[in-house]
Every structure is written in C-alpha cells, then in structure tokens.
Design a protein around this motif. Structure first.
Motif, PDB file in Angstrom:
ATOM      1  N   ALA A  57       0.833  -1.202   0.000  1.00 37.38           N
ATOM      2  CA  ALA A  57       0.000   0.000   0.000  1.00 37.38           C
ATOM      3  C   ALA A  57       0.866   1.249   0.000  1.00 37.38           C
ATOM      4  N   TRP A  58       0.270   2.315  -0.504  1.00 37.40           N
ATOM      5  CA  TRP A  58       0.856   3.639  -0.395  1.00 37.40           C
ATOM      6  C   TRP A  58       0.021   4.449   0.601  1.00 37.40           C
ATOM      7  N   PHE A  59       0.707   5.035   1.555  1.00 38.82           N
ATOM      8  CA  PHE A  59       0.105   5.971   2.486  1.00 38.82           C
ATOM      9  C   PHE A  59       0.763   7.333   2.266  1.00 38.82           C
ATOM     10  N   ARG A  60       0.122   8.373   2.727  1.00 38.16           N
ATOM     11  CA  ARG A  60       0.739   9.691   2.657  1.00 38.16           C
ATOM     12  C   ARG A  60       0.422  10.469   3.921  1.00 38.16           C
ATOM     13  N   GLN A  61       1.311  11.391   4.230  1.00 37.20           N
ATOM     14  CA  GLN A  61       1.113  12.229   5.397  1.00 37.20           C
ATOM     15  C   GLN A  61       1.537  13.648   5.078  1.00 37.20           C
ATOM     16  N   GLU A 108      -2.952  13.564   9.750  1.00 35.58           N
ATOM     17  CA  GLU A 108      -2.742  12.155  10.026  1.00 35.58           C
ATOM     18  C   GLU A 108      -2.357  11.413   8.741  1.00 35.58           C
ATOM     19  N   ARG A 109      -1.675  10.304   8.910  1.00 36.76           N
ATOM     20  CA  ARG A 109      -1.330   9.474   7.763  1.00 36.76           C
ATOM     21  C   ARG A 109      -2.610   8.874   7.194  1.00 36.76           C
ATOM     22  N   GLU A 110      -2.719   8.874   5.872  1.00 38.97           N
ATOM     23  CA  GLU A 110      -3.913   8.323   5.228  1.00 38.97           C
ATOM     24  C   GLU A 110      -3.529   7.356   4.123  1.00 38.97           C
ATOM     25  N   GLY A 111      -4.369   6.352   3.949  1.00 41.07           N
ATOM     26  CA  GLY A 111      -4.150   5.387   2.888  1.00 41.07           C
ATOM     27  C   GLY A 111      -4.540   5.976   1.550  1.00 41.07           C
ATOM     28  N   VAL A 112      -3.739   5.692   0.536  1.00 38.62           N
ATOM     29  CA  VAL A 112      -3.950   6.228  -0.804  1.00 38.62           C
ATOM     30  C   VAL A 112      -4.363   5.129  -1.776  1.00 38.62           C
ATOM     31  N   SER A 113      -3.592   4.043  -1.786  1.00 40.94           N
ATOM     32  CA  SER A 113      -3.857   2.969  -2.726  1.00 40.94           C
ATOM     33  C   SER A 113      -3.215   1.694  -2.222  1.00 40.94           C
ATOM     34  N   CYS A 114      -3.771   0.565  -2.666  1.00 43.73           N
ATOM     35  CA  CYS A 114      -3.269  -0.732  -2.215  1.00 43.73           C
ATOM     36  C   CYS A 114      -3.409  -1.739  -3.351  1.00 43.73           C
ATOM     37  N   ILE A 115      -2.444  -2.651  -3.453  1.00 40.40           N
ATOM     38  CA  ILE A 115      -2.527  -3.733  -4.415  1.00 40.40           C
ATOM     39  C   ILE A 115      -2.209  -5.038  -3.706  1.00 40.40           C
ATOM     40  N   CYS A 134       5.489   3.650   1.283  1.00 42.36           N
ATOM     41  CA  CYS A 134       4.950   2.358   0.904  1.00 42.36           C
ATOM     42  C   CYS A 134       5.084   1.414   2.098  1.00 42.36           C
ATOM     43  N   ALA A 135       4.138   0.484   2.164  1.00 47.70           N
ATOM     44  CA  ALA A 135       4.072  -0.433   3.292  1.00 47.70           C
ATOM     45  C   ALA A 135       3.624  -1.796   2.800  1.00 47.70           C
ATOM     46  N   ALA A 136       4.008  -2.837   3.519  1.00 46.32           N
ATOM     47  CA  ALA A 136       3.710  -4.197   3.086  1.00 46.32           C
ATOM     48  C   ALA A 136       3.157  -5.023   4.237  1.00 46.32           C
ATOM     49  N   SER A 137       2.238  -5.925   3.874  1.00 50.26           N
ATOM     50  CA  SER A 137       1.685  -6.862   4.842  1.00 50.26           C
ATOM     51  C   SER A 137       1.324  -8.143   4.123  1.00 50.26           C
ATOM     52  N   HIS A 138       1.532  -9.289   4.779  1.00 51.53           N
ATOM     53  CA  HIS A 138       1.139 -10.564   4.193  1.00 51.53           C
ATOM     54  C   HIS A 138      -0.378 -10.579   4.018  1.00 51.53           C
ATOM     55  N   TRP A 139      -0.847 -11.102   2.881  1.00 52.55           N
ATOM     56  CA  TRP A 139      -2.272 -11.022   2.577  1.00 52.55           C
ATOM     57  C   TRP A 139      -3.140 -11.706   3.637  1.00 52.55           C
ATOM     58  N   LYS A 140      -2.608 -12.736   4.301  1.00 58.25           N
ATOM     59  CA  LYS A 140      -3.404 -13.448   5.312  1.00 58.25           C
ATOM     60  C   LYS A 140      -3.647 -12.585   6.553  1.00 58.25           C
ATOM     61  N   LEU A 141      -2.845 -11.544   6.729  1.00 60.57           N
ATOM     62  CA  LEU A 141      -2.974 -10.696   7.916  1.00 60.57           C
ATOM     63  C   LEU A 141      -3.846  -9.468   7.664  1.00 60.57           C
ATOM     64  N   MET A 142      -4.297  -9.311   6.405  1.00 59.74           N
ATOM     65  CA  MET A 142      -5.025  -8.105   6.053  1.00 59.74           C
ATOM     66  C   MET A 142      -6.515  -8.246   6.326  1.00 59.74           C
ATOM     67  N   SER A 143      -7.098  -7.222   6.973  1.00 64.65           N
ATOM     68  CA  SER A 143      -8.547  -7.161   7.099  1.00 64.65           C
ATOM     69  C   SER A 143      -9.061  -5.765   6.749  1.00 64.65           C
ATOM     70  N   GLU A 183      -1.890  -2.406  10.340  1.00 58.76           N
ATOM     71  CA  GLU A 183      -1.879  -3.757   9.783  1.00 58.76           C
ATOM     72  C   GLU A 183      -0.647  -4.023   8.924  1.00 58.76           C
ATOM     73  N   TYR A 184       0.145  -3.001   8.689  1.00 62.54           N
ATOM     74  CA  TYR A 184       1.321  -3.150   7.837  1.00 62.54           C
ATOM     75  C   TYR A 184       2.561  -3.229   8.724  1.00 62.54           C
ATOM     76  N   ASN A 185       3.323  -4.301   8.574  1.00 56.67           N
ATOM     77  CA  ASN A 185       4.467  -4.481   9.453  1.00 56.67           C
ATOM     78  C   ASN A 185       5.790  -4.048   8.845  1.00 56.67           C
ATOM     79  N   TYR A 186       5.792  -3.780   7.538  1.00 55.61           N
ATOM     80  CA  TYR A 186       7.017  -3.300   6.905  1.00 55.61           C
ATOM     81  C   TYR A 186       6.745  -1.961   6.226  1.00 55.61           C
ATOM     82  N   TRP A 187       7.653  -1.016   6.419  1.00 58.61           N
ATOM     83  CA  TRP A 187       7.486   0.335   5.883  1.00 58.61           C
ATOM     84  C   TRP A 187       8.759   0.818   5.196  1.00 58.61           C
ATOM     85  N   GLY A 188       8.570   1.597   4.150  1.00 61.65           N
ATOM     86  CA  GLY A 188       9.673   2.294   3.515  1.00 61.65           C
ATOM     87  C   GLY A 188       9.918   3.625   4.200  1.00 61.65           C
ATOM     88  N   GLN A 189      10.917   4.353   3.728  1.00 57.28           N
ATOM     89  CA  GLN A 189      11.349   5.571   4.398  1.00 57.28           C
ATOM     90  C   GLN A 189      10.580   6.816   3.974  1.00 57.28           C
TER      91      GLN A 189
END
Length: 126
Positions: free
Chosen positions: A35-39, A44-51, A96-105, A112-118
């Motif tokens: 996903a892409w988030f922006r701040q 507050e940080r907001e979600g923009v798009s997810c694949i 950008c942020a990443a999460s395993h699909w099984k953990l997504m709700s 819900e995203y455990n990995y983040w870019g800078q």
C-alpha cells in the motif's frame, strides 16, 4: 532483511504527473499486499492505494480515484504509483508499506502493515 525503498517524489506543478516506485526485498512479494500511504504536514497518515500481489486486485481512496494508478511488477519486486492530474492537496510524504495477505482485514489501517519504507516527498505547486 526486509527492505522497502520508496523513490520518485519531487516538485511538480498542478496538473502534472509523477510516478513513485517502491522497490522491495527480503520477503515473498507475491504473497503480500503493498500500500501507499501519505502524510501531509499537521495531518494524520492516510491510505492512498493498495494492491494485492496475490491476485492483482487494487484499491483507491476516494480522493485519488481516477487520477492515481497502482501496479506491481513481480519480476522486479516493485510496486508503482502513477499519479496524474496532481493537485496541491496531494502534497505529502508518501510511504509504501507491506503486509502478508493473510494478515489483512482493513487495508487503510496503517497498523496492519508491518514493513514500511522511508518515504518520498511529493510537492505540488499551484
């Protein structure tokens, strides 16, 4: 070692385009949602798009629907965010942020995203 490297930000005038890239390594890209988030300053940080790389399904915030396009390249382990018709309100640091699909709700919940870019800064002038 998991890494997400966001790039492609810059200064553009309203109405122009930018393409952000999120290069990843260290996890099974095809099993993850990216996903892409922006701040923006003071916001507050907001979600923009997810694949979801599992099936290619994509999601967009209402504020960017029809202007932004997210895509993934499994061969390069990279996700792109094509941003067209940019507006001054799009000015923000994009992550950008990443999460395993099984953990997504809830895709827009940043917790819900455990990995983040800078982050990469996008500035849109009027």
């Amino acid at each position: 070692d998991v890494q997400l490297q966001a790039s492609g930000g810059g200064l553009v005038r309203a109405g122009r385009s930018l393409r952000l890239s999120c290069a990843t390594s260290g996890f099974a890209f095809a099993d993850y949602a990216i996903a892409w988030f922006r701040q923006a300053p003071g916001m507050e940080r907001e979600g923009v798009s997810c694949i979801f790389n599992t099936d290619g399904s994509t999601y967009y915030a209402d504020s960017v629907k029809g202007r932004f396009t997210i895509s993934g390249d499994v061969a390069k382990n990279t996700v792109y965010l094509q941003m067209d018709s940019l507006k001054p309100d799009d000015t923000a640091v994009y992550y950008c942020a990443a999460s395993h699909w099984k953990l997504m709700s809830t895709i827009w919940d940043s917790d819900e995203y455990n990995y983040w870019g800078q982050g990469t800064l996008v500035t849109v002038s009027s």
